[in-house]
Design an enzyme around this catalytic site. Structure first.
Site, short mmCIF file in Angstrom:
data_model
loop_
_atom_site.label_atom_id
_atom_site.label_comp_id
_atom_site.label_asym_id
_atom_site.label_seq_id
_atom_site.Cartn_x
_atom_site.Cartn_y
_atom_site.Cartn_z
N TYR A 46 -16.79 16.49 -14.45
CA TYR A 46 -17.58 15.07 -14.91
C TYR A 46 -18.68 14.79 -13.09
O TYR A 46 -18.61 15.40 -12.15
CB TYR A 46 -16.27 14.12 -14.19
CG TYR A 46 -16.60 12.77 -13.83
CD1 TYR A 46 -16.90 12.07 -15.23
CD2 TYR A 46 -16.13 12.52 -12.80
CE1 TYR A 46 -16.93 10.79 -15.75
CE2 TYR A 46 -16.48 10.95 -13.39
CZ TYR A 46 -17.31 10.20 -14.41
OH TYR A 46 -16.78 9.03 -14.17
N ARG A 69 1.15 -0.95 -0.08
CA ARG A 69 -0.07 0.35 -0.17
C ARG A 69 0.73 1.20 -0.16
O ARG A 69 0.72 2.38 -0.68
CB ARG A 69 -1.22 0.13 0.82
CG ARG A 69 -1.90 1.17 1.27
CD ARG A 69 -2.68 1.27 2.45
NE ARG A 69 -2.62 0.47 3.20
CZ ARG A 69 -2.11 0.95 4.36
NH1 ARG A 69 -1.43 1.64 4.41
NH2 ARG A 69 -2.03 -0.43 5.12
N LYS A 129 -9.11 6.51 -18.76
CA LYS A 129 -9.65 7.28 -20.17
C LYS A 129 -7.91 6.80 -20.90
O LYS A 129 -8.14 6.13 -21.23
CB LYS A 129 -10.34 8.68 -20.55
CG LYS A 129 -11.35 8.61 -18.65
CD LYS A 129 -12.81 7.43 -18.95
CE LYS A 129 -13.30 7.35 -17.52
NZ LYS A 129 -13.75 8.76 -16.94
N ASP A 138 -8.57 19.38 -13.72
CA ASP A 138 -8.70 17.59 -14.43
C ASP A 138 -8.62 17.46 -15.48
O ASP A 138 -8.96 18.31 -16.51
CB ASP A 138 -9.53 17.15 -13.41
CG ASP A 138 -10.63 15.47 -14.34
OD1 ASP A 138 -9.60 14.98 -15.35
OD2 ASP A 138 -11.06 15.31 -13.99
C1 LIG Z 1 -14.23 9.51 -15.72
C2 LIG Z 1 -13.38 10.77 -15.27
C3 LIG Z 1 -13.04 10.96 -14.04
C4 LIG Z 1 -13.31 9.55 -13.04
O1 LIG Z 1 -12.04 8.69 -13.36
P1 LIG Z 1 -12.76 7.01 -12.47
O2 LIG Z 1 -11.84 6.19 -13.09
O3 LIG Z 1 -13.74 6.67 -13.40
O4 LIG Z 1 -13.04 7.00 -10.89
C5 LIG Z 1 -12.79 12.05 -13.57
N1 LIG Z 1 -13.31 13.07 -14.18
C6 LIG Z 1 -13.10 13.42 -15.87
C7 LIG Z 1 -12.66 14.18 -16.75
C8 LIG Z 1 -13.61 11.88 -16.02
O5 LIG Z 1 -14.45 11.85 -17.36
#
Ligand SMILES: *Cc1c(COP(=O)(O)O)cnc(C)c1O
Length: 398
Positions: A98, A46, A195, A170
């Site tokens: 998001y 961890r 993604k 983000d």
């Molecule tokens: C998918 C996404 C998230 C969340 O990520 P996860 O891996 O699904 O927890 C946060 N911000 C954006 C812009 C996203 O597309």
């Protein structure tokens, strides 16, 4: 070192013992010590794992960051950032973040007495108006999801700095290949590694990047204290996916540009939102702060819900699914799928109409993708003409 070289060579992974070219998967929970406290830098997975280290260092190199941390999901990374804050703190957020971020902030973090203001950050005056004594953080996505509004990250960084706030960006939609928020003045970059960074629809993951060593120490402490870490195999898969990030991003964008231009000319499409189009209201800002426009776009089809459902059903290469940024093309309806958690009134206020379609353009051959969209649009054009009693010839050519 240029980006395409960094993805392969930024972190030296050749095993000195065996010469293995790729980094090993250290699928272990613990590490044997020579004597109490005498270890080789690892005590428990961890806290630290060599396979995770390679991922964290590679991600840091790509974002031009000094430090990187990997997490079990994008939301785990976001939650860890929010744990920098305490009761009474206030955060200013872009208004179409998001949906999972919105849910975490309003339904989980708000219980810890952290408050949020949701503002349209395309207008810098709105941010200054939302500042309070206790504002500790500014949170943005650029482009936003799903309306692809841009935020001037550099301008935001100036506001954040002069008001003693952290700026968190983000960067999931652009990836460091097209946008580097830390170089524009952001304090922390967040990714859903799920993604584009992994890109192959097979890992859920997240990451945080920063240049600030003090912030890194706090986040590293939280990573271990909260424990939302990724497993070694997932880290290895993401490291593998990253090796083709630049090639994938080029193809995503090549396809997306062509499709955006095609859709913009189609008589059944009311509007196309893509930062690479001249018609995007912030096209100039897109050219200024990004080195490309990515693979995400949204558009409004001039039909009813049944028409949209028929259009979606007739597509062969665009899978109807949530998520984005993978090699396969995906399509979805935000109002019913990814953004269903938002109240209808909020969706309407933001411009997320029931007919709004979001595309994550994959890396298939562009000609096949265009032909696919074309035949699916023709199928509803005929229905549309019949219902509207307009000349079919002009729309369907039949
Ligand atoms: C998918 C996404 C998230 C969340 O990520 P996860 O891996 O699904 O927890 C946060 N911000 C954006 C812009 C996203 O597309």
């Amino acid at each position: 070192m240029e980006f395409g070289t960094k993805v392969l060579h930024a972190v030296n992974k050749v095993c000195p013992k065996t010469g293995a070219l790729t980094n090993p998967i250290y699928q272990t929970t613990t590490y044997v010590q020579d004597g109490p406290g005498e270890h080789k830098g690892y005590e428990y997975s961890r806290t630290g794992n060599p396979t995770r280290d390679v991922l964290e260092q590679t991600l840091a190199a790509l974002e031009s960051a000094n430090h990187g941390l990997a997490f079990a999901s994008g939301l785990a990374a976001i939650d860890t950032v929010m744990n920098l804050l305490g009761a009474g703190d206030h955060v200013i957020c872009s208004d179409d973040v998001y949906a999972g971020t919105f849910r975490l902030f309003e339904r989980v973090k708000a219980k810890n007495n952290i408050s949020f203001s949701w503002v349209d950050m395309t207008c810098p005056g709105a941010i200054e108006a939302a500042l309070r004594e206790n504002t500790k953080m500014i949170w943005c996505e650029s482009p936003t999801n799903p309306l692809l509004k841009l935020v001037d990250i550099q301008a935001l960084a100036t506001i954040a700095r002069s008001n003693n706030c952290l700026l968190v960006v983000d960067n999931t939609f652009m990836t460091p290949y097209f946008q580097k928020p830390l170089l524009l003045g952001a304090d922390i970059v967040v990714h859903s590694v799920t993604k584009y960074l992994n890109g192959h629809s097979d890992v859920i993951g997240g990451a945080l990047l920063t240049n600030d060593t003090d912030l890194y120490k706090q986040l590293k402490f939280l990573q271990n204290a909260i424990g939302a870490v990724p497993g070694a195999f997932d880290c290895w898969l993401v490291t593998r996916g990253l090796k083709t990030l630049h090639v994938r991003m080029q193809q995503h964008e090549y396809n997306a540009k062509k499709i955006a231009h095609y859709l913009e000319r189609h008589p059944l499409i009311k509007r196309v939102i893509y930062p690479g189009l001249e018609s995007h209201p912030q096209h100039a800002l897109a050219k200024k702060q990004m080195t490309g426009f990515g693979g995400m776009m949204t558009f409004d089809v001039d039909t009813d819900l049944d028409g949209i459902k028929l259009f979606l059903k007739n597509l062969h290469y665009f899978s109807l699914a949530e998520s984005l940024g993978c090699v396969e093309s995906l399509i979805e309806l935000p109002a019913i799928m990814t953004h269903a958690a938002l109240p209808a009134s909020e969706r309407i206020k933001l411009g997320i109409t029931d007919g709004l379609v979001r595309l994550s353009v994959g890396i298939e051959d562009c000609a096949d993708l265009m032909a696919d969209l074309d035949q699916a649009l023709s199928s509803i054009a005929c229905n549309y003409c019949a219902a509207q009693r307009v000349d079919q010839q002009s729309l369907c050519g039949s």
